[in-house]
Design an enzyme around this catalytic site. Structure first.
Site, short mmCIF file in Angstrom:
data_model
loop_
_atom_site.label_atom_id
_atom_site.label_comp_id
_atom_site.label_asym_id
_atom_site.label_seq_id
_atom_site.Cartn_x
_atom_site.Cartn_y
_atom_site.Cartn_z
N CYS A 1 0.86 -1.20 0.00
CA CYS A 1 0.00 0.00 0.00
C CYS A 1 0.89 1.24 0.00
O CYS A 1 2.12 1.12 -0.14
CB CYS A 1 -0.98 -0.01 1.16
SG CYS A 1 -0.21 0.07 2.79
N ASN B 1 2.40 1.50 4.07
CA ASN B 1 2.78 0.24 4.74
C ASN B 1 2.63 0.35 6.27
O ASN B 1 3.38 -0.25 7.01
CB ASN B 1 4.22 -0.17 4.36
CG ASN B 1 4.62 -1.58 4.83
OD1 ASN B 1 5.79 -1.82 5.11
ND2 ASN B 1 3.69 -2.50 4.90
N CYS C 1 -1.07 1.00 7.41
CA CYS C 1 -2.50 0.73 7.64
C CYS C 1 -2.95 -0.55 6.93
O CYS C 1 -3.20 -1.57 7.56
CB CYS C 1 -3.36 1.91 7.18
SG CYS C 1 -3.05 3.45 8.07
N ARG C 2 -3.11 -0.49 5.60
CA ARG C 2 -3.77 -1.59 4.87
C ARG C 2 -2.88 -2.80 4.63
O ARG C 2 -3.32 -3.94 4.85
CB ARG C 2 -4.31 -1.08 3.52
CG ARG C 2 -5.41 -0.07 3.66
CD ARG C 2 -5.67 0.65 2.35
NE ARG C 2 -4.52 1.46 1.95
CZ ARG C 2 -4.39 2.08 0.79
NH1 ARG C 2 -5.34 1.97 -0.12
NH2 ARG C 2 -3.32 2.81 0.52
N SER C 3 -1.65 -2.59 4.15
CA SER C 3 -0.86 -3.78 3.77
C SER C 3 -0.38 -4.60 4.97
O SER C 3 -0.39 -5.84 4.89
CB SER C 3 0.29 -3.43 2.81
OG SER C 3 1.20 -2.53 3.38
N ASP D 1 -8.71 3.53 2.11
CA ASP D 1 -7.53 3.80 2.94
C ASP D 1 -7.96 4.46 4.25
O ASP D 1 -8.42 5.61 4.26
CB ASP D 1 -6.59 4.73 2.18
CG ASP D 1 -5.25 4.86 2.89
OD1 ASP D 1 -5.17 4.48 4.08
OD2 ASP D 1 -4.30 5.33 2.26
P1 4NP Z 1 -1.63 2.96 4.06
O1 4NP Z 1 -2.18 4.36 4.59
O2 4NP Z 1 -1.16 3.20 2.63
O3 4NP Z 1 -2.84 2.05 4.09
O4 4NP Z 1 -0.53 2.51 4.99
C1 4NP Z 1 -1.40 5.52 4.57
C2 4NP Z 1 -0.43 5.73 5.54
C3 4NP Z 1 0.32 6.89 5.52
C4 4NP Z 1 0.09 7.84 4.54
C5 4NP Z 1 -0.88 7.63 3.56
C6 4NP Z 1 -1.62 6.46 3.56
N1 4NP Z 1 0.84 9.05 4.53
O5 4NP Z 1 0.53 9.96 3.72
O6 4NP Z 1 1.80 9.20 5.33
#
Ligand code: 4NP
Length: 152
Positions: free
Chosen positions: A7, A10, A12-14, A122
């Site tokens: 994701c 790395n 939240c989702r993955s 997300d």
């Molecule tokens: P993820 O969510 O892609 O599911 O881990 C996010 C985590 C951090 C950020 C964006 C999405 N960020 O902009 O820092």
């Protein structure tokens, strides 16, 4: 089969998908068939542990969450893993940018394994980790069934 869940951050989702798939395989007694890791397309959260919302939702569903640290995926991951699975179309195009040509058709999106392919929302933006968990869980159950068909 070696799986890399991917994701944007790395955190939240993955990592959620990594731990859900690993736990499903353990419960099914097929953990030796699946090696699963996760990585980011971006450098935003490198070195960080999974988001508190991800840790909470996993704990609420009785799924162990390890001490994963965010890392950015690399071109070398393409050769190491059998499947590189993004959570949405943006992940998919970022993965393709990192790996170059997807010559072995390894790059997929997680909800492709369900009857209604769509993006996994997300929770970094939605704040709704339960909805993301439900979609991750549904996809990982279908993915694990598919993996078992491939390896048996
Ligand atoms: P993820 O969510 O892609 O599911 O881990 C996010 C985590 C951090 C950020 C964006 C999405 N960020 O902009 O820092």
């Amino acid at each position: 089969m070696r799986i890399l869940m991917v994701c944007l951050g790395n955190i939240c989702r993955s990592p959620m998908a990594e731990y859900v798939l690993r736990n499903l395989a353990r419960e099914a007694g097929t953990a030796s068939d699946v090696q699963v890791d996760s990585a980011a397309t971006s450098r935003y959260q490198i070195g960080d542990t999974p988001h508190r919302g991800t840790r909470r939702v996993l704990a609420a569903h009785g799924i162990p969450c390890g001490e994963h640290r965010s890392r950015q995926m690399t071109r070398a991951d393409y050769d190491h893993y059998d499947l590189i699975i993004g959570m949405d179309d943006e992940n998919r195009s970022d993965i393709l940018r990192i790996v170059g040509h997807d010559r072995n058709h390894k790059v997929r999106t997680l909800l492709d394994w369900t009857d209604h392919p769509r993006a996994i929302a997300d929770p970094w933006y939605t704040g709704d980790f339960e909805t993301t968990y439900a979609d991750v869980r549904e996809s990982c159950e279908a993915l694990l069934a598919w993996i078992e068909e491939q390896v048996r």
